[in-house]
Design a protein around this motif. Structure first.
Motif, PDB file in Angstrom:
ATOM      1  N   THR A  15      11.179   3.430  -1.419  1.00  0.00           N
ATOM      2  CA  THR A  15      11.701   2.421  -2.443  1.00  0.00           C
ATOM      3  C   THR A  15      10.521   1.272  -1.793  1.00  0.00           C
ATOM      4  O   THR A  15      10.869   0.127  -2.142  1.00  0.00           O
ATOM      5  CB  THR A  15      12.966   1.808  -1.925  1.00  0.00           C
ATOM      6  N   ALA A  16       9.366   1.566  -1.428  1.00  0.00           N
ATOM      7  CA  ALA A  16       8.406   0.532  -0.844  1.00  0.00           C
ATOM      8  C   ALA A  16       8.158  -0.375  -2.259  1.00  0.00           C
ATOM      9  O   ALA A  16       7.856  -1.682  -2.081  1.00  0.00           O
ATOM     10  CB  ALA A  16       7.321   0.952  -0.211  1.00  0.00           C
ATOM     11  N   GLY A  17       8.292   0.060  -3.189  1.00  0.00           N
ATOM     12  CA  GLY A  17       7.777  -0.487  -4.386  1.00  0.00           C
ATOM     13  C   GLY A  17       8.788  -1.645  -4.827  1.00  0.00           C
ATOM     14  O   GLY A  17       8.534  -2.488  -5.645  1.00  0.00           O
ATOM     15  N   SER A  18      10.014  -1.733  -4.365  1.00  0.00           N
ATOM     16  CA  SER A  18      10.929  -2.778  -4.826  1.00  0.00           C
ATOM     17  C   SER A  18      11.001  -3.552  -3.606  1.00  0.00           C
ATOM     18  O   SER A  18      11.865  -4.573  -3.731  1.00  0.00           O
ATOM     19  CB  SER A  18      12.455  -2.111  -4.975  1.00  0.00           C
ATOM     20  N   PHE A  19       9.903  -3.724  -2.554  1.00  0.00           N
ATOM     21  CA  PHE A  19       9.910  -4.709  -1.515  1.00  0.00           C
ATOM     22  C   PHE A  19       9.978  -6.303  -2.095  1.00  0.00           C
ATOM     23  O   PHE A  19       9.282  -6.638  -3.094  1.00  0.00           O
ATOM     24  CB  PHE A  19       8.837  -4.460  -0.859  1.00  0.00           C
ATOM     25  N   GLY A  20      10.826  -6.853  -1.478  1.00  0.00           N
ATOM     26  CA  GLY A  20      10.887  -8.253  -1.812  1.00  0.00           C
ATOM     27  C   GLY A  20      11.127  -9.060  -0.445  1.00  0.00           C
ATOM     28  O   GLY A  20      12.263  -8.475   0.324  1.00  0.00           O
ATOM     29  N   ARG A  55       0.877  -1.212  -0.147  1.00  0.00           N
ATOM     30  CA  ARG A  55       0.050   0.097   0.130  1.00  0.00           C
ATOM     31  C   ARG A  55       0.813   1.241   0.001  1.00  0.00           C
ATOM     32  O   ARG A  55       0.473   2.291  -0.747  1.00  0.00           O
ATOM     33  CB  ARG A  55      -1.023  -0.018   1.062  1.00  0.00           C
ATOM     34  N   ILE A  56       1.918   1.205   0.616  1.00  0.00           N
ATOM     35  CA  ILE A  56       3.028   2.388   0.680  1.00  0.00           C
ATOM     36  C   ILE A  56       3.524   2.637  -0.744  1.00  0.00           C
ATOM     37  O   ILE A  56       3.683   3.650  -1.231  1.00  0.00           O
ATOM     38  CB  ILE A  56       3.869   2.007   1.810  1.00  0.00           C
ATOM     39  N   ALA A  57       3.813   1.383  -1.625  1.00  0.00           N
ATOM     40  CA  ALA A  57       4.365   1.614  -2.981  1.00  0.00           C
ATOM     41  C   ALA A  57       3.268   2.538  -3.566  1.00  0.00           C
ATOM     42  O   ALA A  57       3.818   3.123  -4.516  1.00  0.00           O
ATOM     43  CB  ALA A  57       4.750   0.454  -3.108  1.00  0.00           C
ATOM     44  N   ARG A  58       2.053   2.322  -3.551  1.00  0.00           N
ATOM     45  CA  ARG A  58       0.890   2.974  -4.162  1.00  0.00           C
ATOM     46  C   ARG A  58       0.747   4.389  -3.615  1.00  0.00           C
ATOM     47  O   ARG A  58      -0.085   5.270  -3.946  1.00  0.00           O
ATOM     48  CB  ARG A  58      -0.198   2.279  -3.958  1.00  0.00           C
ATOM     49  N   GLY A  59       1.686   4.954  -2.609  1.00  0.00           N
ATOM     50  CA  GLY A  59       1.580   6.417  -1.898  1.00  0.00           C
ATOM     51  C   GLY A  59       0.549   6.369  -0.780  1.00  0.00           C
ATOM     52  O   GLY A  59       0.130   7.537  -0.701  1.00  0.00           O
ATOM     53  N   ASP A  60       0.062   5.366  -0.062  1.00  0.00           N
ATOM     54  CA  ASP A  60      -0.904   5.364   0.984  1.00  0.00           C
ATOM     55  C   ASP A  60      -0.224   5.929   2.197  1.00  0.00           C
ATOM     56  O   ASP A  60       0.514   5.200   2.948  1.00  0.00           O
ATOM     57  CB  ASP A  60      -1.425   3.836   1.155  1.00  0.00           C
ATOM     58  N   ARG A  61      -0.389   7.203   2.665  1.00  0.00           N
ATOM     59  CA  ARG A  61       0.265   7.629   3.967  1.00  0.00           C
ATOM     60  C   ARG A  61      -0.337   6.841   5.069  1.00  0.00           C
ATOM     61  O   ARG A  61       0.523   6.843   6.003  1.00  0.00           O
ATOM     62  CB  ARG A  61       0.004   8.944   3.892  1.00  0.00           C
ATOM     63  N   ASP A  62      -1.563   6.602   5.200  1.00  0.00           N
ATOM     64  CA  ASP A  62      -2.142   5.971   6.319  1.00  0.00           C
ATOM     65  C   ASP A  62      -1.624   4.611   6.710  1.00  0.00           C
ATOM     66  O   ASP A  62      -0.942   3.925   7.778  1.00  0.00           O
ATOM     67  CB  ASP A  62      -3.486   5.526   6.126  1.00  0.00           C
ATOM     68  N   ALA A  63      -1.207   3.811   5.430  1.00  0.00           N
ATOM     69  CA  ALA A  63      -0.125   2.607   5.617  1.00  0.00           C
ATOM     70  C   ALA A  63       1.256   2.999   6.186  1.00  0.00           C
ATOM     71  O   ALA A  63       1.697   2.255   6.904  1.00  0.00           O
ATOM     72  CB  ALA A  63      -0.195   1.885   4.264  1.00  0.00           C
ATOM     73  N   PHE A  64       1.760   4.000   5.611  1.00  0.00           N
ATOM     74  CA  PHE A  64       3.045   4.229   6.211  1.00  0.00           C
ATOM     75  C   PHE A  64       2.820   4.601   7.895  1.00  0.00           C
ATOM     76  O   PHE A  64       3.845   4.142   8.472  1.00  0.00           O
ATOM     77  CB  PHE A  64       3.353   5.484   5.441  1.00  0.00           C
ATOM     78  N   ASP A  65       1.838   5.456   8.079  1.00  0.00           N
ATOM     79  CA  ASP A  65       1.838   5.754   9.612  1.00  0.00           C
ATOM     80  C   ASP A  65       1.620   4.449  10.346  1.00  0.00           C
ATOM     81  O   ASP A  65       2.177   4.295  11.502  1.00  0.00           O
ATOM     82  CB  ASP A  65       0.557   6.731   9.761  1.00  0.00           C
TER      83      ASP A  65
END
Length: 180
Positions: free
Chosen positions: A62-67, A14-24
């Motif tokens: 870099t959340a989009g590169s999570f593996g 979700r963070i990779a898609r820019g979700d600030r609530d998920a980041f929090d």
């Protein structure tokens, strides 16, 4: 109905898609244990805070590169980032050399200590000092006659502190041998 538990992996997606609530939410969950693990490896609280901030900035970017790291999931990925940031920060600290804030005085004439030594030192000690290699004599003069610390001598002569200590030790051994 049982509440659904969102995993760290789902939060990272979700963070990779820019979700600030998920980041929090990820920060709220992960920052305490990351800070605890960092403190076990570094006692500098300010550096730990910096590394933690860098870690989450990196997660946001870099959340989009999570593996997942060998089955460790999101927590393992976060720890890998934090540990690498800590190593980078510690290396950066080692590269920074402390330089005295006051400028060292510029001498226009021979130091008074050298003049005094030339006149007052007996033949035996004078000969032993003169016989020292220039690099050893330079360190000995800075530390003994000028009263500088190892760190100040290192800065003054542009040498690593370990080299200053070694040369001072070698100079003392040479003098002791000459005067025995």
């Amino acid at each position: 109905m049982k509440p659904t538990v969102v995993t760290e992996e789902q939060l990272l997606r979700r963070i990779a898609r820019g979700d600030r609530d998920a980041f929090d939410e990820l920060y709220r969950r992960a920052s305490p244990y990351l800070a605890m693990r960092l403190r076990r490896r570094c006692s500098d609280e300010g550096l730990v805070a910096e590394v933690l901030q860098d870690t989450f900035l990196s997660v946001w970017r870099t959340a989009g590169s999570f593996g997942p790291v060998r089955g460790a999931g999101g927590a393992g990925w976060l720890w890998t980032i934090a540990a690498r940031r800590l190593v980078d920060a510690l290396r950066a600290q080692q590269r920074v050399r402390e330089v005295p804030t006051d400028e060292l005085p510029v001498r226009s004439s021979p130091p008074a200590e050298d003049e005094a030594l030339a006149g007052a030192v007996g033949d035996e000690l004078g000969a032993a000092l003169a016989a020292l290699a220039p690099d050893l004599h330079e360190v000995l003069r800075a530390m003994v006659l000028d009263g500088l610390t190892v760190r100040e001598t290192a800065v003054l002569l542009g040498l690593p502190e370990g080299t200053v200590k070694t040369r001072a030790r070698r100079a003392k051994i040479a003098l002791r041998g000459s005067l025995a």
